[in-house]
Structure formats: C-alpha cells, structure tokens
Design a protein around this motif. Structure first.
Motif, mmCIF file in Angstrom:
data_model
loop_
_atom_site.group_PDB
_atom_site.id
_atom_site.type_symbol
_atom_site.label_atom_id
_atom_site.label_comp_id
_atom_site.label_asym_id
_atom_site.label_seq_id
_atom_site.Cartn_x
_atom_site.Cartn_y
_atom_site.Cartn_z
ATOM 1 N N HIS A 71 4.195 -11.542 3.361
ATOM 2 C CA HIS A 71 5.065 -11.967 2.266
ATOM 3 C C HIS A 71 4.610 -11.454 0.911
ATOM 4 C CE1 HIS A 71 7.794 -14.348 4.535
ATOM 5 N NE2 HIS A 71 6.819 -15.025 5.104
ATOM 6 N N ARG A 78 8.268 -3.723 2.175
ATOM 7 C CA ARG A 78 8.375 -4.288 3.520
ATOM 8 C C ARG A 78 9.571 -3.714 4.266
ATOM 9 N NH1 ARG A 78 9.478 -10.252 3.129
ATOM 10 N NH2 ARG A 78 8.829 -10.424 0.970
ATOM 11 N N THR A 79 10.700 -3.659 3.536
ATOM 12 C CA THR A 79 11.921 -3.276 4.220
ATOM 13 C C THR A 79 12.039 -1.758 4.393
ATOM 14 O OG1 THR A 79 13.068 -3.321 2.112
ATOM 15 C CG2 THR A 79 13.214 -5.290 3.463
ATOM 16 N N ASP A 93 14.558 -14.702 17.622
ATOM 17 C CA ASP A 93 14.645 -16.143 17.437
ATOM 18 C C ASP A 93 15.645 -16.692 18.456
ATOM 19 O OD1 ASP A 93 15.225 -18.724 16.595
ATOM 20 O OD2 ASP A 93 14.792 -18.250 14.515
ATOM 21 N N ALA A 108 19.036 -11.922 4.604
ATOM 22 C CA ALA A 108 17.794 -12.242 3.897
ATOM 23 C C ALA A 108 17.671 -11.450 2.605
ATOM 24 C CB ALA A 108 16.593 -11.970 4.796
ATOM 25 N N ARG B 176 4.624 -19.301 14.085
ATOM 26 C CA ARG B 176 4.377 -18.375 12.991
ATOM 27 C C ARG B 176 3.791 -17.051 13.476
ATOM 28 N NH1 ARG B 176 0.633 -19.506 7.897
ATOM 29 N NH2 ARG B 176 -0.850 -19.089 9.547
ATOM 30 N N VAL B 181 8.856 -13.664 13.754
ATOM 31 C CA VAL B 181 8.534 -13.935 12.357
ATOM 32 C C VAL B 181 8.107 -12.626 11.680
ATOM 33 C CG1 VAL B 181 6.977 -15.158 10.817
ATOM 34 C CG2 VAL B 181 8.015 -16.345 12.744
ATOM 35 N N ASP B 182 7.320 -11.824 12.377
ATOM 36 C CA ASP B 182 6.973 -10.495 11.855
ATOM 37 C C ASP B 182 8.238 -9.705 11.552
ATOM 38 O OD1 ASP B 182 4.331 -10.981 12.025
ATOM 39 O OD2 ASP B 182 3.904 -9.609 13.679
ATOM 40 N N ALA B 183 9.167 -9.736 12.483
ATOM 41 C CA ALA B 183 10.399 -8.974 12.291
ATOM 42 C C ALA B 183 11.165 -9.497 11.085
ATOM 43 C CB ALA B 183 11.263 -9.053 13.546
ATOM 44 N N ILE B 185 9.886 -10.935 8.414
ATOM 45 C CA ILE B 185 9.190 -10.501 7.198
ATOM 46 C C ILE B 185 9.545 -9.047 6.899
ATOM 47 C CG2 ILE B 185 6.925 -10.012 6.211
ATOM 48 C CD1 ILE B 185 5.873 -12.398 7.815
ATOM 49 N N SER B 186 9.512 -8.252 7.950
ATOM 50 C CA SER B 186 9.831 -6.843 7.779
ATOM 51 C C SER B 186 11.287 -6.667 7.368
ATOM 52 C CB SER B 186 9.555 -6.119 9.092
ATOM 53 O OG SER B 186 9.662 -4.752 8.907
ATOM 54 N N GLY B 187 12.129 -7.626 7.723
ATOM 55 C CA GLY B 187 13.530 -7.569 7.327
ATOM 56 C C GLY B 187 13.759 -8.135 5.941
ATOM 57 N N GLY B 188 12.668 -8.406 5.209
ATOM 58 C CA GLY B 188 12.811 -8.814 3.820
ATOM 59 C C GLY B 188 12.944 -10.306 3.589
ATOM 60 N N ALA B 189 12.730 -11.135 4.624
ATOM 61 C CA ALA B 189 12.905 -12.569 4.448
ATOM 62 C C ALA B 189 11.781 -13.150 3.601
ATOM 63 C CB ALA B 189 12.939 -13.264 5.806
ATOM 64 N N SER B 190 12.148 -14.074 2.701
ATOM 65 C CA SER B 190 11.140 -14.714 1.866
ATOM 66 C C SER B 190 10.406 -15.771 2.685
ATOM 67 C CB SER B 190 11.819 -15.386 0.676
ATOM 68 O OG SER B 190 12.689 -16.402 1.146
ATOM 69 N N ARG B 191 9.303 -16.242 2.118
ATOM 70 C CA ARG B 191 8.531 -17.284 2.786
ATOM 71 C C ARG B 191 9.401 -18.508 3.064
ATOM 72 N NH1 ARG B 191 2.797 -17.748 2.572
ATOM 73 N NH2 ARG B 191 2.661 -16.120 1.022
ATOM 74 N N ARG B 193 12.665 -18.645 3.349
ATOM 75 C CA ARG B 193 13.672 -18.378 4.362
ATOM 76 C C ARG B 193 13.071 -18.404 5.770
ATOM 77 N NH1 ARG B 193 18.861 -16.469 4.440
ATOM 78 N NH2 ARG B 193 19.432 -15.598 6.461
ATOM 79 N N VAL B 194 11.876 -17.841 5.908
ATOM 80 C CA VAL B 194 11.231 -17.866 7.219
ATOM 81 C C VAL B 194 10.992 -19.305 7.653
ATOM 82 C CG1 VAL B 194 9.082 -17.345 8.439
ATOM 83 C CG2 VAL B 194 10.180 -15.590 7.052
ATOM 84 N N ARG B 197 14.626 -21.088 8.096
ATOM 85 C CA ARG B 197 15.548 -20.533 9.076
ATOM 86 C C ARG B 197 14.896 -20.360 10.448
ATOM 87 N NH1 ARG B 197 20.620 -18.986 9.918
ATOM 88 N NH2 ARG B 197 21.056 -16.936 10.785
ATOM 89 N N HIS B 198 13.595 -20.049 10.475
ATOM 90 C CA HIS B 198 12.983 -19.733 11.765
ATOM 91 C C HIS B 198 11.961 -20.759 12.231
ATOM 92 C CE1 HIS B 198 14.957 -15.889 11.720
ATOM 93 N NE2 HIS B 198 14.429 -15.593 10.564
#
Lengths: 226, 293, 377
Positions: A71, A78-79, A93, A108, B176, B181-183, B185-191, B193-194, B197-198
């Motif tokens: 993060h 990251r992206t 998920d 996101a 975690r 969850v790695d995916a 983060i790599s997709g730009g999700a904020s802390r 949101r993770v 949402r997850h």
C-alpha cells in the motif's frame, strides 16, 4: 526498463530466500525465470511487482526507484504491474462474480464507468463466455477462473506483466490459450513480461530469453543479456 | 442405448442417517426458537397478565390446570413469570452478545490490519483480560453499578469479546496473506478498500456465528450473576432471579419453582446453539463446492 | 496367430460408470458419463483431460467419496466387489487402503500436520496389517524404504519436508496396504519437471507386475512417461482410449480433441483448441466437442459412441472387426457412417485384450490406413 538490483528478500531476515539477485527486463521483452519449486522465485516475482518489501536492494521501474511496497507504493507504480499467480482459487475473492473480479481494479481506481465495455472486451480476449461472467469462483473450473484472473491483471493496461507459475495447474490447451492471450496483449501494447516457472520447455517457447535461478544470485549475477 | 438407472451414491459415513438427524435437529431448534420469540414478543402485550400480582393465598401451588408451572412463594404464576423472565434474559443475552461481537471484531480487525506493535500490545491486553476468570471480572463490573439490566449487559458484553477478537484477528491475518489481496493491491486498491471489500466480508460470517453462539452463553451468565444476587433486582423476573428465588422452596421439597425456570434456561439456549451449529456447517469451506470441479 | 491364453481377470473393470450431481432446483450436472475401461495387473492407465472434465469425480466415485447429492450408474468391479454399490462400512474396512491405495493430489494436505511421518506410517501399518509394537518400528522403516523415503527423515513433521519428500511419504502410506489398485489423483500438481518425472517413475516401479495404476492427471508429459494406455476425457466422457505409444508417438491420437490437446503442448504447435468445453449441466445431445471441431458436420449431432474399452461391446467388436495384431484392420470412418465407432481391440503377446477406441464420427486415421479410408469432401 524493469530492473532488480542486488535484491535480497525473504520472510526471515537471518535466512533470506532471495540473495543478491540482479535481473533486468527491457521494455517489450519477455523474460522467463526458471527454477525449482521453493527456490524463492515467487518471492522475487512479488518483489518485482512491489508486493513484498525486500530486505536490501532496489527495484527500478523505468528509471524511477521504488520507495514503497504494497500500500505504501504510489498507486501509479503499483498499477503499472499486472500479476497472475499460480492458484486461481486463492487469487480470486470467493464472494465476487467473475465480472466483479475483472472489474475490481477499475472500481478501485475510480474508473467504474468503463466497466461494462472493458469487461466485455477482456472476456473476449481471454476467451470467457458471457454465461460464465455472472458466476462465482466455485462455479467455474480452474482454467476458467485463471482466465478471469488474467483478464483482471490486464484491465488497467499494465506496462509490466508478472506471471508466477500462471499455468502450472492447467491443461495444455488452456495453457496455450492463456499464453496466446498474454502475447496478444503484449503485441498490442508493448508491455514487458516476467514469467516465472519450472517448465523449461514452456518458458523457452514462450519467452524471448530465459534465465535460470542459479545464474541470478550472488557473483554469478550480472544478468547475461543474450 | 438402454435407459440409465441412477441410484444415490453410497454416501460417505452414515451419511444418510446423519443428514436426517441434522435436519431434525435444525427444524426442532428452529421451532423452539420461533416459539420462544413469539412467547416473549406476543404473549406479554396480548395476554396482559400482571406478572407481579401477588396472591399470598395461592403460594407454592404445585402445577395444575390453572397454573401449569405452579406458583412461587408469594403466589405469583410461574408460567407468566418464566415468560417475562425469558424476555429479560433474552434481551440481555442478545444485546450483550452484540456488544461483545462488535467490540471483538473491531479489536481483532484493528490488531490484524495494523500489525506490528499495535497488534502486539492489543493481543497482550487480550491475554491479560483472558487470564482473569471472566465470571469474576463480570462480578467486579456489576458490583460497580446499581443493580439493573444495563450493568449486566455491560458486564457480560465486556467480558466476552476476547475470543471473538482472537478469531477475527486470526481470520483477517490468514485472509491478508491470500494472493487475492496481493492482486487487489496491484489493482490499485487502497488499504481501506481492501479491508472493507475483501477482508471484512470474509470475516463477518465467523463473527456472526460467534455472536449467535454467544447468546446462550450470555443468558447463562446473566442467570449466574442474578443467581448470585448481583445481577437484576430480585423483584424483576429473569430466569436467574427466578432460580435464585426458588432456592429456599427447593430445600422444602417444592421442585417446580426451580425446574421450570431451569428448563427455560436450558431448552432455548440449546435450540439457539443448534441453529448456530447448522450455520457453522454451512459456512464450512469444505462444503462449499458440491460439484467437485 | 496362436490361440491366445485365457485373459486374466482385470484388476478393475469399469462398465458404464456415470455420475451426476443433483443441484438445487432439481437440475442435474453430469460429471461422468458412461465410462468404460478395464485395468489389468501390471498396467498403468493414464486418464487425462482438463480441469472440470470429470476425471477427479471418477476417482472419487471409485473410492466411494462422492458427496451426498451424487447419483451413480453402471458398475466398477474390483474383483467381485462393485465399488459403486458397496456400503461405507465395506469401503472403509476392506477397500480404502487395503484394496485401493490412494496417492493424493497434495500430500502436504493429506498428511496430518501435527504428527511425524513415522507415527503416521506406524498407525497405518497397525490399522491395515495388524503389525504390533516390537515389529512396528522396523515395519515402518521398511515401508518408508519401499517408497524411497529416507529413514533419517521419518521423525519429521510434514511441514519440515520438501515437496518431493512429502509426496514420497504419501506414497509410502498408500503402499502400506499392498492394494492391487493404486489410484493417483493429480499426484504431480505444482511439482517441478524433475520431481514429476521422479514421482511418476516411482509410481510405475511400484506397479510392477501385479498391481494396476490409474493415474489421473492433466500433465501429458507425466502420462507419456509412464502410461501403457491413455484415456482422454472430455466433457464427462472418455472420448478415446489408446495405446500410449501410438497416442504420443507416430500415428498420434485419433480423436480431434485429443489431437488438439497434444498440439497445444509447447514442444509441439503450442496452439490452443479454439473455444471452451461445454458446461456439464448443459451438454449437447450430439458430440460435445463438435462446436470446437473443424471436422464437425451434420453427423456430429448424433452422439458418437466409444465402444470397446474392455466392455462387452468391445469384445463383440473384436470378432466383427477382425482387427489384426497391429490394429490396422479397419478404422477409417467412412462417410456412410459404418465405421463411426472406430473400435479396435487387439491381442497383445501375453494374450491380454487391450481395448482401444475413439468416440468420434470422423476420427483421424493412422497414416498407414489412409489408403483404406474413403475420400471425403
């Protein structure tokens, strides 16, 4: 250019699994990283995708040194990476449908408006039928789920793809289809690829060059570019 | 080709039998829980009986048609008292369980999401709390207040979040480290949101189950505190105060003032636990895929 | 040709085995449809196919491990015991471990994490062979030796073992009961090539002359390495059973799907079969592969039948087809449809009947029989 400079990483500082590794992927290049299971190549892949903080060393993305991991990495950095892991069941998920799964990175990053078009587009790229998109992971097979995971990795148009044993659980035809989808994407966008795996025949067929794990670490380093 | 004759697969274990037993258990539990809920919600307003009505002439009557559960030592009808008592106990149990679950989930998720020293300090505090017998802690808390419903709720709630916090923390930690969850983060999700949402959706079934399982436990605790004379004031019917009030009559050989409130504690709590058990089996990951794909 | 010796009874004879799952709402999902094959002692049959084609369900059916919403049809005879109708008591007490040894998919999950390999081996030995205390230690070590599990690692817990050693520990457990049938369900998933080779070589070695191995895998290289025969499963049906040598080697597979699967290998053309397999809940009436098949035509709307495979139909077919020892008697699929079964049973030197077959209206033909094939537009 994606550069890993003297990366040392692991889960226990006293006993790192990755020791002083150098690796470079040029823009548009496909590099295969070969190694036996448990050697630490997956850890290296996660370091490269900014998902695991190395104990020492640098990751340099197009000349820019990565300062944070997970993060703490800037979103744009990251992206820049699309990652696909070995086990689709663990990479999805379980509560999301395949459409939601593929669309998640768009939502996101505040691009929800693009979801319908992009998802339909990518589903076609990876060969997923419309009827599958409404299902949840437990209602599809490993191969179908991995296709969705690849679509998710491509949805933000990453400049780098990191495929960690992407096809290890899949049959020959699905393997060939996924590799073809990756190569199609790369041909269109010029993205670079780091494919990690243990199947020599596959990686040599797929990638521009392959490096063996043993050649990477320590003094042997210097990442012989061929 | 000949028509295929299908037969059920020889199910695993005494599969058929346990399936029937399981269904029976679920349905009987559901029936009891429904009856209890109806009784405590509908009966008091509709029947409009005065549970406090004292008829000294009718004291300690054994069960009869007029008083199915008999009467207590001041002539109050025990069936009515039991229903009112259950109402109070259930309220205490549910509110306390919700308090405990909310506190536990928050603490557990916080510890796991922050990690590092926050995690260490929080979990050490949990250990300290857990090292004190929680009935003792509960007694200590109620003793600080005037007897009433809310001190009991607070006492039970504040002593029961520990296990939930541990369960939630462990679950969040395990989620975690999942590649998804790695995916993300790599997709730009904020802390945030993770987490929202997850992680939390993955934990909520467990936390909900812990809450349901805690309701009977909280009822027992309320009863125990009241039985010790520390919970609700004696005139307020709760299952605990009823059993406590019946102690002297029991010594005199009058069993009904103890038996019926006792059954009212045991049967509904078992029914709730039965339903919770069925829920646990549903969310058990091994049962998720019926297709074996 | 000399008169063949009477064929020994197969270790496992699967006849018309079907499995379907009853879903909520009363719909059915057909996971296995009409599987037929025999497995003789000393033989290794590889069942290959992509994930979700039903091959793991077939394995579960043979072990009596289907979930409660499953229904079965047909039979799977292990000696004179039908595995599909045997009750749980029989399966638990006399079959699993004793007559069918299971080599699991993920040994790490199969072994009990909190106990050492030695204690698990000893328990299994006590349970299955009745060896008692003083001899138990030695027996456990002997069992470990058989699977080349190093004695020095016996006192370790499963998480202290490498992937290869964990696989050997699981194999050692599977071998304890001396079961005549070994069933390996994806035993090499996630292992490196060298480990895969070693694992399947070891399995092959354990088969020896008197056991049979059913290897279920999506890894064609592993199948090629050890299998005597290959069965290809697609959308719940076995679409081809063939001799491994000719399947992987020169003539190649005859079913278009099997051919496509081989061609997808990175060492071959590396081209995927277009499209995706159909849903098991909505299988077409005709050939399930037709929508992806370049050879498909109107004939494919009728279901092609794989006869043979050791079934009664196959034995009849042997006489009718009069297949020679090389199996090249008559296997062209003429446009008249007369040959659409594509069955060939052939007698190998020891007199065993090796059934082969392909369920396709337009199978690929072996090169040397091309001349026999009627030209098709």
């Amino acid at each position: 250019m994606l550069e890993l400079r003297s990366v040392t990483a692991g889960y226990d500082r006293r006993d790192p699994v990755v020791r002083d590794v150098h690796l470079t992927v040029a823009p548009g290049e496909a590099v295969g990283l070969l190694g036996p299971s448990g050697c630490g190549k997956s850890t290296l892949a996660r370091v490269a995708a900014l998902l695991h903080r190395p104990d020492r060393g640098q990751v340099v993305i197009d000349g820019e040194v990565a300062r944070g991991w997970r993060h703490r990495a800037p979103r744009a950095q990251r992206t820049a990476f699309g990652v696909v892991f070995q086990q689709p069941r663990l990479s999805a998920d379980p509560r999301l449908t395949l459409t939601q799964l593929i669309a998640e990175p768009l939502r996101a990053t505040g691009r929800a408006a693009e979801v319908p078009g992009r998802v339909a587009d990518l589903a076609r790229t990876v060969g997923l039928g419309d009827d599958l998109l409404a299902r949840r992971p437990h209602e599809v097979s490993d191969g179908q789920l991995q296709r969705a995971c690849l679509a998710r990795a491509l949805v933000l148009d990453p400049r780098w793809l990191i495929c960690d044993e992407m096809t290890a659980m899949l049959d020959a035809s699905t393997t060939a289809a996924l590799v073809a989808a990756v190569e199609g994407y790369r041909a269109r966008t010029g993205a670079g690829l780091l494919a990690v795996g243990h199947d020599k025949v596959l990686l040599e067929r797929w990638c521009d060059r392959t490096v063996h794990w043993d050649e990477l670490s320590g003094d042997a380093a210097a990442d012989r570019t061929t | 080709m000949a028509e295929t004759t299908w037969r059920p697969a020889s199910a695993r274990g005494a599969g058929g039998a346990t399936a029937t037993t399981r269904a029976w258990r679920v349905w009987s539990s559901a029936a009891i829980v429904t009856a209890v809920v109806l009784a405590v919600l509908v009966v008091p307003p509709v029947v409009n009986l005065d549970e406090q009505a004292v008829h000294l002439a009718d004291k300690l009557l054994p069960p009869s048609w007029e008083h199915p559960f008999g009467t207590d030592d001041v002539g109050r009808d025990l069936l009515v008292r039991c229903v009112y008592g259950l109402r109070v106990s259930l309220l205490v149990g549910i509110v306390a369980a919700v308090v405990a679950t909310v506190v536990g989930t928050a603490v557990g998720a916080l510890a796991a999401a922050c990690g590092g020293w926050v995690d260490r300090i929080v979990m050490r505090l949990v250990d300290v709390f857990a090292s004190v017998p929680h009935l003792l802690l509960g007694i200590f808390i109620v003793a600080m207040f005037r007897p009433g419903v809310w001190p009991v709720v607070i006492s039970v709630g504040l002593t029961h979040w520990l296990s939930t916090a541990r369960i939630v923390r462990a679950e969040v930690l395990s989620l975690r480290s999942r590649p998804y969850v790695d995916a993300a983060i790599s997709g730009g999700a904020s802390r945030w949101r993770v987490t929202v949402r997850h992680l939390l959706p993955g934990v909520l079934p467990q936390a909900g189950l812990a809450a349901v399982l805690m309701v009977p436990h909280a009822i027992w605790h309320e009863s125990a505190l009241s039985f010790l004379g520390l919970g609700l004031p004696t005139h307020q019917a709760s299952l605990g105060t009823l059993v406590q009030g019946a102690r002297s009559s029991l010594l005199a050989g009058d069993w009904w003032p103890t038996l019926f409130p006792g059954l009212f504690i045991i049967v509904p709590t078992l029914a709730i636990a039965g339903l919770a058990g069925a829920w646990r089996e549903r969310i058990n990951p091994r049962r998720r895929s019926e297709l074996m794909l | 040709m000399t008169a063949p010796a009477p064929a020994p009874a197969p270790v496992l004879s699967v006849q018309g085995l079907s499995v379907r799952f009853r879903m909520r709402g009363g719909a059915y999902v057909s996971a296995v449809t009409d599987a037929r094959f025999d497995l003789a002692a000393g033989e290794c049959l590889a069942l290959v196919g992509e994930s979700g084609c039903g091959k793991s369900v077939l394995a579960s059916a043979l072990l009596g491990l289907l979930p409660a919403n499953a229904e079965t049809a047909g039979s799977a005879l292990l000696g004179d015991l039908d595995l599909l109708t045997a009750d749980e008591r029989t399966l638990a007490r006399t079959v699993r471990g004793r007559r069918v040894g299971l080599v699991p998919q993920s040994p790490a999950a199969h072994l009990t994490p909190v106990r050492t390999v030695r204690s698990q081996l000893e328990e299994t030995l006590r349970e299955l062979t009745g060896v008692r205390r003083p001899e138990l230690r030695e027996a456990a070590e002997a069992a470990a030796d058989r699977a080349s599990f190093p004695r020095g690692h016996l006192d370790r817990h499963p998480h202290e073992l490498s992937g290869g050693l964990a696989q050997r520990a699981a194999t050692a457990l599977a071998l304890v009961g001396d079961a005549p049938l070994l069933l390996a369900d994806e035993p090499t998933t996630g292992l490196d090539r060298e480990l895969v080779d070693r694992t399947v070589d070891e399995l092959r070695r354990h088969v020896g002359d008197d056991r049979a191995l059913l290897l279920i895998t999506h890894d064609l290289a592993a199948a090629r390495r050890v299998a005597d025969r290959v069965a290809v499963m697609y959308a719940s049906r076995i679409v081809e059973i063939a001799d491994a040598e000719s399947f992987f080697g020169d003539p190649g597979p005859r079913h278009p799907y099997a051919r496509g699967l081989l061609n997808a290998l990175p060492e071959r053309e590396f081209t995927p079969i277009p499209g995706m397999p159909p849903e098991l809940s909505a299988l077409p009436d005709g050939c399930a592969f037709a929508p992806r098949c370049v050879r498909a035509d109107e004939a494919c709307t009728a279901l092609p039948v794989l006869a043979g495979g050791g079934g009664g139909a196959g034995r009849d077919g042997a006489g009718r087809d009069g297949a020679g020892p090389d199996g090249a008697g008559r296997d062209g699929a003429g446009p008249d449809g007369a040959g659409d079964r594509g069955v060939e049973d052939r007698r190998v030197d020891d007199g065993r009947v090796e059934s082969q077959g392909v369920a396709c209206h337009h199978p690929h033909t072996h090169p040397r029989t091309v001349a026999l094939e009627a030209p098709r537009a």
